[in-house]
Design a protein around this motif. Structure first.
Motif, PDB file in Angstrom:
ATOM      1  N   ALA A   1      29.826  50.039  47.270  1.00 33.38           N
ATOM      2  CA  ALA A   1      30.707  48.994  46.323  1.00 33.38           C
ATOM      3  C   ALA A   1      30.880  50.011  44.969  1.00 33.38           C
ATOM      4  O   ALA A   1      31.937  49.537  44.297  1.00 33.38           O
ATOM      5  N   ALA A   2      30.167  50.951  44.637  1.00 33.56           N
ATOM      6  CA  ALA A   2      30.229  51.645  43.183  1.00 33.56           C
ATOM      7  C   ALA A   2      31.398  52.574  43.295  1.00 33.56           C
ATOM      8  O   ALA A   2      32.318  52.714  42.471  1.00 33.56           O
ATOM      9  N   SER A   3      31.418  53.305  44.481  1.00 32.60           N
ATOM     10  CA  SER A   3      32.382  54.076  44.657  1.00 32.60           C
ATOM     11  C   SER A   3      33.959  53.829  45.080  1.00 32.60           C
ATOM     12  O   SER A   3      34.895  54.039  44.316  1.00 32.60           O
ATOM     13  N   THR A   4      33.954  52.565  45.703  1.00 29.96           N
ATOM     14  CA  THR A   4      35.267  51.898  45.640  1.00 29.96           C
ATOM     15  C   THR A   4      35.916  51.803  44.530  1.00 29.96           C
ATOM     16  O   THR A   4      37.237  51.420  44.323  1.00 29.96           O
TER      17      THR A   4
ATOM     18  N   ASP B   1      36.154  49.330  51.930  1.00 29.57           N
ATOM     19  CA  ASP B   1      35.044  48.882  52.571  1.00 29.57           C
ATOM     20  C   ASP B   1      35.039  47.702  53.371  1.00 29.57           C
ATOM     21  O   ASP B   1      33.966  47.163  53.606  1.00 29.57           O
ATOM     22  N   THR B   2      36.149  47.245  53.708  1.00 31.47           N
ATOM     23  CA  THR B   2      36.334  46.026  54.423  1.00 31.47           C
ATOM     24  C   THR B   2      35.946  46.123  56.155  1.00 31.47           C
ATOM     25  O   THR B   2      36.721  46.972  56.360  1.00 31.47           O
ATOM     26  N   PRO B   3      34.991  45.438  56.612  1.00 31.75           N
ATOM     27  CA  PRO B   3      34.641  45.761  58.121  1.00 31.75           C
ATOM     28  C   PRO B   3      35.817  44.946  58.776  1.00 31.75           C
ATOM     29  O   PRO B   3      36.529  44.456  58.244  1.00 31.75           O
TER      30      PRO B   3
ATOM     31  N   PHE C   1      30.712  44.350  51.252  1.00 37.86           N
ATOM     32  CA  PHE C   1      31.632  43.415  50.991  1.00 37.86           C
ATOM     33  C   PHE C   1      31.135  42.221  50.084  1.00 37.86           C
ATOM     34  O   PHE C   1      31.782  41.531  49.241  1.00 37.86           O
ATOM     35  N   LEU C   2      29.860  41.949  50.421  1.00 38.16           N
ATOM     36  CA  LEU C   2      29.310  40.763  49.842  1.00 38.16           C
ATOM     37  C   LEU C   2      28.956  41.115  48.409  1.00 38.16           C
ATOM     38  O   LEU C   2      29.518  40.277  47.516  1.00 38.16           O
ATOM     39  N   TYR C   3      28.734  42.375  48.246  1.00 37.46           N
ATOM     40  CA  TYR C   3      28.592  42.886  46.928  1.00 37.46           C
ATOM     41  C   TYR C   3      29.952  42.750  46.001  1.00 37.46           C
ATOM     42  O   TYR C   3      30.034  42.668  44.796  1.00 37.46           O
ATOM     43  N   ASP C   4      30.990  43.096  46.857  1.00 38.50           N
ATOM     44  CA  ASP C   4      32.537  43.297  46.573  1.00 38.50           C
ATOM     45  C   ASP C   4      32.940  41.920  45.932  1.00 38.50           C
ATOM     46  O   ASP C   4      34.043  41.721  45.504  1.00 38.50           O
ATOM     47  N   MET C   5      32.165  40.802  46.565  1.00 33.72           N
ATOM     48  CA  MET C   5      32.787  39.453  46.185  1.00 33.72           C
ATOM     49  C   MET C   5      32.785  39.195  44.819  1.00 33.72           C
ATOM     50  O   MET C   5      33.679  38.382  44.076  1.00 33.72           O
TER      51      MET C   5
END
Length: 675
Positions: free
Chosen positions: A287-290, A535-537, A562-566
């Motif tokens: 999440a941090a890197s993207t 990072d989308t599965p 992805f949950l973190y990216d919400m």
């Protein structure tokens, strides 16, 4: 950390960057000479060399074509049949031939520039042959560099351009002739040599080169140590340090996967050491890197293309992206804090922390070129290419001084040789990192060029019908399409394709229903979801790299990331409905700060719902309060639709939003004390 895990992550990075071949000495010399030559060419353009923009784009593409065929085999995995096409221990003759064909086809427009200009629209058979050769070789180069997805999409668009007249009525399109197809894509600046490749050639290369040189000089390690020394001692400290180091490394890496391999090798074991489960440690790093591509002032390559498409100075893109980017990172900080609270984690013991003063003193010089870049862009308002060029010159001087100081300390034997080696390594690394960007922008130009032949208006009609005039549904369709495309494409290519197809539609549909959407907001919307696709599965390679380092399962890691990216995914929807978030027509510093602070609280409220935790575990009846608080704080104007108040009261609506958030906060605090 298990060396096998690091090796897996590095293999994923090698696939992305194309470092698959082990060169023999003379082959290394050929590759490095071309790579360094590309760097000098780009630096000359930024300083004293003046060339026609078409020449610049063609030469830029020719360098990328040569390097990709020399470094990446036809097949990345060994094959029993046609084994010579997957050779990685040398450059086979066929790849020299491909490299020559790529260079010649890319430079054909330069070689016969005046002739092609004189017969515009009426190409000779020779023009058509070289134009088709360029398209074929470019698609093969792109397939080798970034995978088959973009080449496949370009082929589908090409087939549709030819067979459009024979399609059913709803898909019918006038189509193109072979002459028009080649003329549009290969012999003009409407296709391959269009704006995206132009931005890659004039601006992006210099920023990537600056990042590569910083990395080779040692800035990456400095950023990691600085972040750990500052934040490592706090609750969930290693995760918070991972966020800061990834944001800083994002300035120099230009790649989510490179960011993960650089910082994650160090931060993921630290997170695990204080109690983070492997999956959550890896997901935090992902999440941090993207999000590294979101951070001003150096954003991803797509940000420069946004400036060209929207026709504004780059600093305006930085201004528009500032609040969303910082809100996203503040929210990720909050995520790590909530996760640490749920797991009952603490920070690192003092003895494991680098000394902050010593770390800062030893690496302070790395901040000088970045500071120079920001000063040039923000204060002097110079062009991005001039700002990057001057920062590179300053960095080169710093590298020489750094190596001389090390020589005096006895840390190297030949300071001049060491400095030149670092700069050369930075040049080669910058050119290697640019291969995928140059090819992605060139191939995306095929799609943009075909859209401009009339396909765009037909797609606009189809998308409008699908959305049924509903702006929210249109945004959802765009977001999903960006995520799906982004599974197989780099961020830049995803953005170019989606912005070409949907950004104008978002503005038009909004306007037709009396809803104003700034063009900048529409383009940033496509940009954000292109980044989130990393990072989308089930495909997100960033998740695979982080999972390899953490020794966790890739798919669960991707789902957790992805949950973190919400917390980031909600922001683009909000700035479309509330352009204040991108500072559209906001010129007051106090007002800008107010909007930012309220957006941070909004992100905290929304993140609390996603995580199921604020001070303690959420109760079901608290969730509506938090969601309403988030909505009001992101877009206070929404309350004015239900209250008999004028627009001058808009910012007063923040008060009930804050009240709802703090009501839940106080209630949970009291509930925690009673337990």
């Amino acid at each position: 950390m298990n060396s096998e895990n690091i090796k897996k992550a590095e293999e994923i990075l090698k696939e992305e960057t194309g470092e698959l071949r082990e060169f023999r000495p003379h082959e290394r010399l050929i590759f490095d000479t071309i790579a360094v030559g590309w760097a000098f060419f780009q630096l000359a353009l930024a300083s004293f060399l003046i060339l026609n923009s078409t020449y610049v784009r063609a030469i830029h593409l020719a360098f990328a074509m040569a390097l990709v065929f020399l470094s990446i085999p036809f097949f990345k995995k060994p094959k029993r049949v046609l084994r010579f096409l997957s050779v990685t221990d040398k450059i086979p003759l066929i790849d020299y031939i491909f490299a020559i064909l790529g260079v010649v086809s890319a430079l054909y427009i330069v070689i016969d520039y005046n002739g092609i200009a004189m017969r515009a629209g009426s190409p000779l058979p020779r023009d058509v042959i070289f134009g088709l050769l360029l398209i074929v070789v470019l698609l093969e180069a792109t397939r080798r560099s970034i995978g088959p997805a973009l080449s496949f999409i370009a082929i589908v668009f090409s087939l549709y351009a030819f067979f459009g007249p024979y399609m059913p009525d709803v898909l019918a399109y006038k189509g193109v002739t072979l002459t028009k197809y080649v003329n549009q894509l290969s012999l003009s600046t409407e296709g391959i040599y269009g704006i995206p490749l132009g931005v890659s050639a004039s601006i992006v290369y210099l920023f990537v080169l600056l990042g590569s040189m910083l990395d080779r000089a040692g800035a990456g390690k400095f950023f990691i140590d600085l972040a750990v020394s500052l934040l490592g001692k706090y609750k969930g400290g290693p995760a918070k340090a991972a966020i800061v180091s990834s944001a800083l490394t994002g300035l120099v890496s230009g790649s989510s996967i490179a960011n993960i391999v650089t910082t994650g090798t160090f931060t993921i074991p630290l997170m695990k050491s204080v109690g983070y489960p492997a999956k959550k440690a890896a997901a935090t790093e992902v999440a941090a890197s993207t999000d590294g591509q979101l951070m001003p002032p150096i954003m991803g390559a797509a940000a420069f293309i946004i400036a060209e498409y929207v026709n504004v100075p780059y600093i305006e893109v930085v201004k528009a992206a500032a609040i969303p980017a910082f809100v996203s990172y503040f929210a990720l900080f909050f995520v790590t804090h909530l996760e640490a609270s749920k797991l009952g984690l603490k920070g690192l013991p003092k003895e494991q922390l680098p000394d902050f003063k010593k770390t800062l003193r030893n690496g302070l010089h790395y901040l000088i070129p970045i500071g120079m870049l920001v000063y040039e862009l923000v204060v002097l308002r110079h062009s991005p290419e001039l700002a990057a060029f001057r920062a590179i010159i300053v960095l080169a001087v710093i590298i020489f001084i750094q190596e001389f100081v090390k020589f005096k300390r006895g840390e190297n034997d030949h300071w001049l040789k060491s400095a030149i080696s670092i700069i050369k390594s930075g040049f080669v690394g910058g050119s290697r990192n640019m291969i995928s960007v140059a090819l992605a922008t060139a191939s995306a130009g095929i799609i943009v060029g075909l859209v401009n032949t009339g396909i765009g208006s037909m797609i606009t009609e189809i998308v409008e019908n699908l959305a049924q005039g509903n702006i929210f549904l249109l945004l959802v369709i765009t977001a999903i399409a960006s995520l799906l495309l982004g599974m197989g494409l780099p961020t830049t290519a995803t953005y170019i394709v989606m912005a070409s197809l949907t950004a104008p539609i978002i503005v038009e549909v909004g306007a037709s229903y009396g809803f104003f959407v700034p063009l900048m907001a529409a383009h940033l919307f496509c940009f954000y979801f292109g980044i989130l696709a990393d990072d989308t599965p089930p495909v997100g390679l960033a998740s695979y790299a982080a999972a390899a380092l953490a020794d966790s399962e890739p798919i669960p890691t991707g789902l957790q990331g992805f949950l973190y990216d919400m917390r980031t995914a909600i922001i683009p929807f909000m700035f479309v409905f509330n352009p204040d978030l991108i500072l559209h027509q906001v010129y007051s510093w106090p007002l800008g700060i107010l909007i930012f602070v309220m957006a941070v609280f909004a992100a905290f409220a929304f993140t609390s719902v996603i995580q199921g935790w604020l001070i303690t575990k959420n109760k079901w009846f608290e969730i509506p309060f938090l969601l309403v608080a988030a909505l009001i704080l992101f877009n206070p104007e929404i309350l004015l639709h239900y209250l008999p108040l004028g627009p001058e009261y808009k910012y007063y609506m923040y008060i009930p939003g804050l009240a709802l958030f703090f009501l839940v906060l106080i209630e949970q605090k009291l509930r925690e004390k009673l337990v």
